[in-house]
Write a protein that holds these residues in place. Structure first.
Motif, PDB file in Angstrom:
ATOM      1  N   PRO A 126       0.818  -1.215   0.000  1.00  0.00           N
ATOM      2  CA  PRO A 126       0.000   0.000   0.000  1.00  0.00           C
ATOM      3  C   PRO A 126       0.849   1.261   0.000  1.00  0.00           C
ATOM      4  N   LYS A 127       2.161   1.117   0.171  1.00  0.00           N
ATOM      5  CA  LYS A 127       3.050   2.270   0.109  1.00  0.00           C
ATOM      6  C   LYS A 127       3.401   2.652  -1.325  1.00  0.00           C
ATOM      7  N   PHE A 128       3.125   1.781  -2.278  1.00  0.00           N
ATOM      8  CA  PHE A 128       3.413   2.076  -3.676  1.00  0.00           C
ATOM      9  C   PHE A 128       2.232   2.784  -4.335  1.00  0.00           C
ATOM     10  N   ARG A 129       2.523   3.864  -5.044  1.00  0.00           N
ATOM     11  CA  ARG A 129       1.588   4.491  -5.971  1.00  0.00           C
ATOM     12  C   ARG A 129       2.320   4.683  -7.295  1.00  0.00           C
ATOM     13  N   GLY A 130       1.593   4.836  -8.387  1.00  0.00           N
ATOM     14  CA  GLY A 130       2.249   4.834  -9.683  1.00  0.00           C
ATOM     15  C   GLY A 130       1.958   6.047 -10.538  1.00  0.00           C
ATOM     16  N   TYR A 131       2.957   6.406 -11.358  1.00  0.00           N
ATOM     17  CA  TYR A 131       2.776   7.363 -12.445  1.00  0.00           C
ATOM     18  C   TYR A 131       2.535   6.553 -13.719  1.00  0.00           C
ATOM     19  N   MET A 132       1.409   6.739 -14.355  1.00  0.00           N
ATOM     20  CA  MET A 132       1.179   6.081 -15.633  1.00  0.00           C
ATOM     21  C   MET A 132       2.000   6.770 -16.717  1.00  0.00           C
ATOM     22  N   CYS A 133       2.303   6.038 -17.775  1.00  0.00           N
ATOM     23  CA  CYS A 133       3.109   6.570 -18.879  1.00  0.00           C
ATOM     24  C   CYS A 133       2.259   6.713 -20.132  1.00  0.00           C
ATOM     25  N   ILE A 134       2.559   7.737 -20.909  1.00  0.00           N
ATOM     26  CA  ILE A 134       1.918   7.935 -22.204  1.00  0.00           C
ATOM     27  C   ILE A 134       2.989   8.310 -23.229  1.00  0.00           C
ATOM     28  N   GLY A 135       2.679   8.066 -24.492  1.00  0.00           N
ATOM     29  CA  GLY A 135       3.507   8.588 -25.575  1.00  0.00           C
ATOM     30  C   GLY A 135       2.976   9.945 -25.989  1.00  0.00           C
ATOM     31  N   VAL A 156      -1.529   8.080  -9.649  1.00  0.00           N
ATOM     32  CA  VAL A 156      -1.624   9.426  -9.085  1.00  0.00           C
ATOM     33  C   VAL A 156      -1.137  10.517 -10.023  1.00  0.00           C
ATOM     34  N   ALA A 157      -0.571  10.159 -11.187  1.00  0.00           N
ATOM     35  CA  ALA A 157      -0.079  11.182 -12.111  1.00  0.00           C
ATOM     36  C   ALA A 157       0.169  10.555 -13.472  1.00  0.00           C
ATOM     37  N   VAL A 158       0.357  11.427 -14.448  1.00  0.00           N
ATOM     38  CA  VAL A 158       0.740  11.042 -15.815  1.00  0.00           C
ATOM     39  C   VAL A 158       2.175  11.502 -16.016  1.00  0.00           C
ATOM     40  N   SER A 159       3.057  10.613 -16.481  1.00  0.00           N
ATOM     41  CA  SER A 159       4.461  10.983 -16.637  1.00  0.00           C
ATOM     42  C   SER A 159       4.864  11.030 -18.105  1.00  0.00           C
ATOM     43  N   VAL A 160       5.678  12.034 -18.416  1.00  0.00           N
ATOM     44  CA  VAL A 160       6.270  12.188 -19.745  1.00  0.00           C
ATOM     45  C   VAL A 160       7.725  12.581 -19.562  1.00  0.00           C
ATOM     46  N   THR A 161       8.488  12.486 -20.623  1.00  0.00           N
ATOM     47  CA  THR A 161       9.887  12.868 -20.558  1.00  0.00           C
ATOM     48  C   THR A 161      10.073  14.321 -20.981  1.00  0.00           C
ATOM     49  N   GLY A 162      11.206  14.908 -20.582  1.00  0.00           N
ATOM     50  CA  GLY A 162      11.504  16.279 -20.984  1.00  0.00           C
ATOM     51  C   GLY A 162      11.836  16.404 -22.455  1.00  0.00           C
ATOM     52  N   GLY A 163      12.337  15.313 -23.057  1.00  0.00           N
ATOM     53  CA  GLY A 163      12.643  15.341 -24.481  1.00  0.00           C
ATOM     54  C   GLY A 163      11.389  15.542 -25.308  1.00  0.00           C
ATOM     55  N   SER A 164      11.487  16.367 -26.345  1.00  0.00           N
ATOM     56  CA  SER A 164      10.305  16.665 -27.145  1.00  0.00           C
ATOM     57  C   SER A 164      10.731  17.281 -28.472  1.00  0.00           C
ATOM     58  N   ARG A 165       9.798  17.286 -29.425  1.00  0.00           N
ATOM     59  CA  ARG A 165      10.049  17.958 -30.701  1.00  0.00           C
ATOM     60  C   ARG A 165       9.527  19.383 -30.701  1.00  0.00           C
ATOM     61  N   MET A 166       8.787  19.752 -29.649  1.00  0.00           N
ATOM     62  CA  MET A 166       8.271  21.113 -29.546  1.00  0.00           C
ATOM     63  C   MET A 166       7.995  21.398 -28.081  1.00  0.00           C
ATOM     64  N   PRO A 167       7.935  22.665 -27.683  1.00  0.00           N
ATOM     65  CA  PRO A 167       7.642  22.993 -26.278  1.00  0.00           C
ATOM     66  C   PRO A 167       6.259  22.498 -25.882  1.00  0.00           C
ATOM     67  N   TYR A 168       6.131  22.059 -24.635  1.00  0.00           N
ATOM     68  CA  TYR A 168       4.914  21.388 -24.198  1.00  0.00           C
ATOM     69  C   TYR A 168       3.695  22.304 -24.081  1.00  0.00           C
ATOM     70  N   GLY A 169       3.863  23.597 -24.108  1.00  0.00           N
ATOM     71  CA  GLY A 169       2.696  24.456 -24.031  1.00  0.00           C
ATOM     72  C   GLY A 169       1.903  24.535 -25.320  1.00  0.00           C
ATOM     73  N   GLN A 170       2.455  24.069 -26.426  1.00  0.00           N
ATOM     74  CA  GLN A 170       1.803  24.249 -27.716  1.00  0.00           C
ATOM     75  C   GLN A 170       0.517  23.437 -27.825  1.00  0.00           C
ATOM     76  N   ARG A 171      -0.380  23.921 -28.661  1.00  0.00           N
ATOM     77  CA  ARG A 171      -1.749  23.396 -28.700  1.00  0.00           C
ATOM     78  C   ARG A 171      -1.832  21.936 -29.113  1.00  0.00           C
ATOM     79  N   PHE A 172      -0.836  21.446 -29.796  1.00  0.00           N
ATOM     80  CA  PHE A 172      -0.787  20.029 -30.169  1.00  0.00           C
ATOM     81  C   PHE A 172      -1.016  19.139 -28.949  1.00  0.00           C
ATOM     82  N   PHE A 173      -0.485  19.547 -27.782  1.00  0.00           N
ATOM     83  CA  PHE A 173      -0.548  18.719 -26.580  1.00  0.00           C
ATOM     84  C   PHE A 173      -1.770  19.000 -25.704  1.00  0.00           C
TER      85      PHE A 173
END
Length: 356
Positions: A126-135, A156-173
């Motif tokens: 019960p001490k483990f919680r997870g970040y799900m992963c998405i592409g 408890v959260a959605v995880s992504v990497t810092g690597g990207s082809r564009m900044p994460y604020g853009q409307r694509f995301f």
């Protein structure tokens, strides 16, 4: 200030691994299951090699297998001895699949990992919680995965990497952020594959020559994503959406916000959707993790930086276990008043991730 008693710890960056990529094969759909069975599950990987390795040698499971691959030993070696109330599991190897050119294969790997996490890790304690992963290559598939896995009480959260082809604020995301807000899940941005696969170079001026330079320059990635979130109006559009900037340092934040607020006063016509100063959105919607905390020779300099932003309410403790730069929760931030330590070590995370 010495603590009067052990503080509860919610560790927001604990790295679980598989014994091998074959652990995911039972959870993969066809045709990717057959491909992975024949050729293996590809790893994202960094374009740099650490001269001291990436893991703590004392964290090797006694029964064999890679560091971080044995849930029982992780509980015995780290979680229980360090009074960790919750260990939030983040697989930094899987989030790098967003660097694959094949968006369908990446989405399939993320689905398989999420099912593996739910079946083989989270039930162990019960001490483990997870970040799900998405592409991140295909937001439509990412949203479907958030809708599928996001309601699980141990996610408890959605995880992504810092690597990207564009900044994460853009409307694509933006569809991803709408789904995160709908399920009350923060987005955790974690480094680990900048410069690999289809991602842009890891610094603003291109590829550096070695791991030391890559590791030192990681804050550039977080600065660019944060400014993009703010200037593209993500937090105005999704006011309940939260972002965690994980493992990117913290002391760069005040001067960046000073510069952005100053520029906004003169250039606000270019971002008419913003209703407040950029720094105000950061205080309400953004969090940072403590590891790796900057350690100046004079500790008072770090304390002064903490005073320049809302550190006691924005910081979340992270150890980065079992990596080489692990931070011992019994030793860091000892000079802070106990009330502030308590917020950083557990209370902020408990509220953000809605933990009992």
């Amino acid at each position: 200030m010495k603590r009067t008693s052990p503080l509860p710890v919610i560790d927001c960056d604990v790295h679980n691994q598989f014994r091998s990529g074959r652990d995911l094969i039972p959870y993969l759909e066809e045709p990717w299951r057959s491909q992975a069975a024949q050729f293996g599950v590809p790893g994202a990987g960094l374009p740099y090699s650490s001269p001291i390795g990436n893991k703590r040698k004392d964290a090797n499971p006694p029964g064999g297998g890679p560091v971080g691959s044995d849930p029982g030993y992780m509980l015995e070696h780290y979680v229980e001895p360090f009074n960790v109330e919750y260990a939030l599991l983040c697989s930094d190897s899987i989030i790098g699949t967003s660097g694959f050119a094949d968006a369908d294969y990446a989405a399939a790997i993320c689905r398989a990992y999420n099912d593996y996490l739910l079946a083989e890790w989270l039930p162990r304690s019960p001490k483990f919680r997870g970040y799900m992963c998405i592409g991140t290559q295909d937001p439509e598939q990412a949203v479907r995965e958030i809708d599928r896995i996001g309601p699980h009480p141990d996610i408890v959260a959605v995880s992504v990497t810092g690597g990207s082809r564009m900044p994460y604020g853009q409307r694509f995301f933006h569809p991803i952020y709408e789904a995160c807000e709908r399920h009350g899940l923060p987005l955790v941005i974690h480094p680990g594959s900048e410069g690999s696969g289809i991602f842009n170079a890891p610094t603003a001026v291109g590829y550096v020559s070695n791991y030391l330079q890559w590791h030192t320059c990681l804050p550039q990635t977080f600065m660019a994503h944060l400014v993009s979130f703010l200037c593209e109006g993500v937090f105005e559009k999704y006011p309940q959406f939260k972002v965690v900037l994980c493992e990117g340092g913290v002391t760069w934040l005040p001067p960046l916000l000073w510069r952005l607020d100053k520029n906004y006063k003169a250039l606000r016509s270019s971002v008419p959707w913003l209703k407040r100063m950029p720094s105000e959105y950061v205080r309400d919607n953004c969090f940072m993790t403590t590891q790796p905390i900057e350690e100046p020779n004079n500790p008072r300099h770090l304390e002064s930086m903490f005073e320049m932003f809302d550190a006691e309410n924005m910081l979340l403790f992270s150890s980065d276990y079992p990596h080489w730069d692990f931070d011992d929760p019994t030793k860091i931030l000892q000079r802070l008043p106990e009330e502030k330590q308590r917020k950083i070590f557990s209370e902020n995370a408990r509220k953000l991730f809605r933990l009992p």
